[in-house]
Design a protein around this motif. Sequence first.
Motif, PDB file in Angstrom:
ATOM      1  N   ARG A 217       1.704   6.653  -6.902  1.00 57.48           N
ATOM      2  CA  ARG A 217       0.616   7.519  -7.373  1.00 57.48           C
ATOM      3  C   ARG A 217       0.990   8.988  -7.154  1.00 57.48           C
ATOM      4  N   ARG A 218       1.456   9.281  -5.927  1.00 60.13           N
ATOM      5  CA  ARG A 218       1.776  10.671  -5.607  1.00 60.13           C
ATOM      6  C   ARG A 218       2.921  11.223  -6.455  1.00 60.13           C
ATOM      7  N   LEU A 219       3.874  10.356  -6.790  1.00 57.94           N
ATOM      8  CA  LEU A 219       5.061  10.824  -7.521  1.00 57.94           C
ATOM      9  C   LEU A 219       4.888  10.715  -9.034  1.00 57.94           C
ATOM     10  N   GLY A 220       3.730  10.183  -9.471  1.00 52.72           N
ATOM     11  CA  GLY A 220       3.481  10.050 -10.908  1.00 52.72           C
ATOM     12  C   GLY A 220       4.356   9.000 -11.552  1.00 52.72           C
ATOM     13  N   LEU A 221       4.589   7.894 -10.826  1.00 55.53           N
ATOM     14  CA  LEU A 221       5.477   6.841 -11.325  1.00 55.53           C
ATOM     15  C   LEU A 221       4.682   5.591 -11.692  1.00 55.53           C
ATOM     16  N   PRO A 222       5.185   4.792 -12.613  1.00 55.99           N
ATOM     17  CA  PRO A 222       4.484   3.555 -12.975  1.00 55.99           C
ATOM     18  C   PRO A 222       4.443   2.557 -11.818  1.00 55.99           C
ATOM     19  N   ASP A 223       3.448   1.679 -11.837  1.00 56.12           N
ATOM     20  CA  ASP A 223       3.369   0.618 -10.826  1.00 56.12           C
ATOM     21  C   ASP A 223       4.657  -0.192 -10.846  1.00 56.12           C
ATOM     22  N   GLY A 224       5.164  -0.511  -9.676  1.00 56.21           N
ATOM     23  CA  GLY A 224       6.344  -1.380  -9.595  1.00 56.21           C
ATOM     24  C   GLY A 224       7.668  -0.636  -9.612  1.00 56.21           C
ATOM     25  N   SER A 225       7.601   0.714  -9.556  1.00 55.09           N
ATOM     26  CA  SER A 225       8.868   1.438  -9.662  1.00 55.09           C
ATOM     27  C   SER A 225       9.363   1.970  -8.327  1.00 55.09           C
ATOM     28  N   VAL A 226       8.718   1.559  -7.216  1.00 60.26           N
ATOM     29  CA  VAL A 226       9.184   2.011  -5.894  1.00 60.26           C
ATOM     30  C   VAL A 226       9.452   0.798  -5.019  1.00 60.26           C
ATOM     31  N   ILE A 227      10.531   0.864  -4.242  1.00 58.29           N
ATOM     32  CA  ILE A 227      10.811  -0.154  -3.229  1.00 58.29           C
ATOM     33  C   ILE A 227      10.973   0.574  -1.888  1.00 58.29           C
TER      34      ILE A 227
ATOM     35  N   LEU B 291       0.840  -1.207   0.000  1.00 58.17           N
ATOM     36  CA  LEU B 291       0.000   0.000   0.000  1.00 58.17           C
ATOM     37  C   LEU B 291       0.871   1.251   0.000  1.00 58.17           C
ATOM     38  N   LEU B 292       1.969   1.187   0.743  1.00 62.50           N
ATOM     39  CA  LEU B 292       2.873   2.337   0.795  1.00 62.50           C
ATOM     40  C   LEU B 292       3.545   2.545  -0.567  1.00 62.50           C
ATOM     41  N   ARG B 293       3.956   1.448  -1.185  1.00 56.58           N
ATOM     42  CA  ARG B 293       4.558   1.570  -2.526  1.00 56.58           C
ATOM     43  C   ARG B 293       3.569   2.249  -3.476  1.00 56.58           C
ATOM     44  N   ARG B 294       2.328   1.742  -3.445  1.00 60.35           N
ATOM     45  CA  ARG B 294       1.344   2.252  -4.417  1.00 60.35           C
ATOM     46  C   ARG B 294       1.058   3.735  -4.171  1.00 60.35           C
ATOM     47  N   SER B 295       0.936   4.077  -2.876  1.00 67.77           N
ATOM     48  CA  SER B 295       0.639   5.472  -2.552  1.00 67.77           C
ATOM     49  C   SER B 295       1.778   6.381  -3.047  1.00 67.77           C
TER      50      SER B 295
ATOM     51  N   LEU C 232       1.982   5.726   5.608  1.00 71.15           N
ATOM     52  CA  LEU C 232       0.823   5.963   4.742  1.00 71.15           C
ATOM     53  C   LEU C 232       0.056   7.190   5.227  1.00 71.15           C
ATOM     54  N   ALA C 233      -0.129   7.272   6.549  1.00 75.88           N
ATOM     55  CA  ALA C 233      -0.859   8.420   7.111  1.00 75.88           C
ATOM     56  C   ALA C 233      -0.045   9.701   6.950  1.00 75.88           C
TER      57      ALA C 233
END
Length: 367
Positions: free
Chosen positions: A80-90, A73-77, A269-270
């Motif tokens: 989304r906020r950074l305008g990055l494709p799914d799967g691009s944050v660790i 959930l944190l990755r996805r958030s 997340l919060a």
Amino acid sequence: MTQALISPRPVVWELSPYIPGRSIAEVERELRLKNVVKLASNENPYGPSPKAAAAYRKAVKSLHLYPEGPSPLLRRSLERRLGLPDGSVIVGNGSDEIIRLLCEAFLDSGDEVVVSQYAFIRFRQQARLMNADVVEVPASGWGHDLEAMARAVTSRTKLVFVANPNNPTGTYNSADEVANFLKALPPSVLAVFDEAYEPYARARSDFPISLPRLMGEFPNCVVLRTFSKVHGLAGLRVGYGAASLEIVGYLDRIRMPFNVSVPAQLACLAALEDASYVRQTLKKTLGEREWLAKALRGLGLLVGESATNFLFVELPRPGREIFEQLLALGVIIRPLDEYGLGRHARISVGDASGNRRLLKAMNSILK
Ligand SMILES: Cc1ncc(COP(=O)(O)O)c(C=O)c1O
């Protein structure tokens, strides 16, 4: 006692434990002081966001369960906020963990890593742990000389680390410098931009927009950020890296299975939802930074321009001596001997009362 017949890998002899800033609890215990002020680890002096604290308390109910390993959930958030494709944050146990994962995933004995003189020290320590050779490029005006760093790349170079802005010098590289640097690098060399202090530098019109812009344009670009500074959650240990799906995939293969705890994931997340906390922190910190820099200059000290939440200060006497004297007065700063800077210190921007305590103590020492 008999000597155990065990020895570590040879490179371990060369490394020393990381020297963190002295903690308030330790100093109060040792020196029998009360109300110690810590301006040594670039923490946020205003406490965590109330929303993050509430989410942390709520997480108590789930402490018997393992966290979701990849922090989805944190990755996805973040994506989304950074305008990055799914799967691009660790997400990692501090951005420190991502630095380690990058070194573990990409470095072998004999590979080279390029860093700048006075760059954040963790880069070289992690690179050495993998037996890589660290190529240090002389600083220019205390900052990273990106042109010289690009020239230092050889066929053995795997990673180039750039702390932007840099800890401990507070300097930053402009959008033009960073873009030219990325264009000059071979695509097979990873360019890692550690942007732990990016929120404090963002207001500068020439600071690079790495996410999503540079990362989208350069597949070898990796960007690291943290919840430890402007989000006020250093105690939770959460940072993240943004990179291509391929690179994130490699890091995920070697990540510890449950590297970020349940309360840490929920509180972060919060924290992302609490934009007004971030805004207020920035406003107060930048205002206090201006006050503190001016006040220290008023004492005759040389204070560097800072794009961060700390000041890089040249002292008239050895930094260690001034550190000890301030400590006796209940103020912790950071001497910089480990960077070969015996007459400098790094002083975090505290809240109004912490900064005034520092100024009073410094004034009495320098008189
Ligand atoms: C430049 C830089 N990178 C990374 C870190 C590590 O941050 P974290 O708390 O996310 O591990 C720090 C911490 O001070 C830092 O100054």
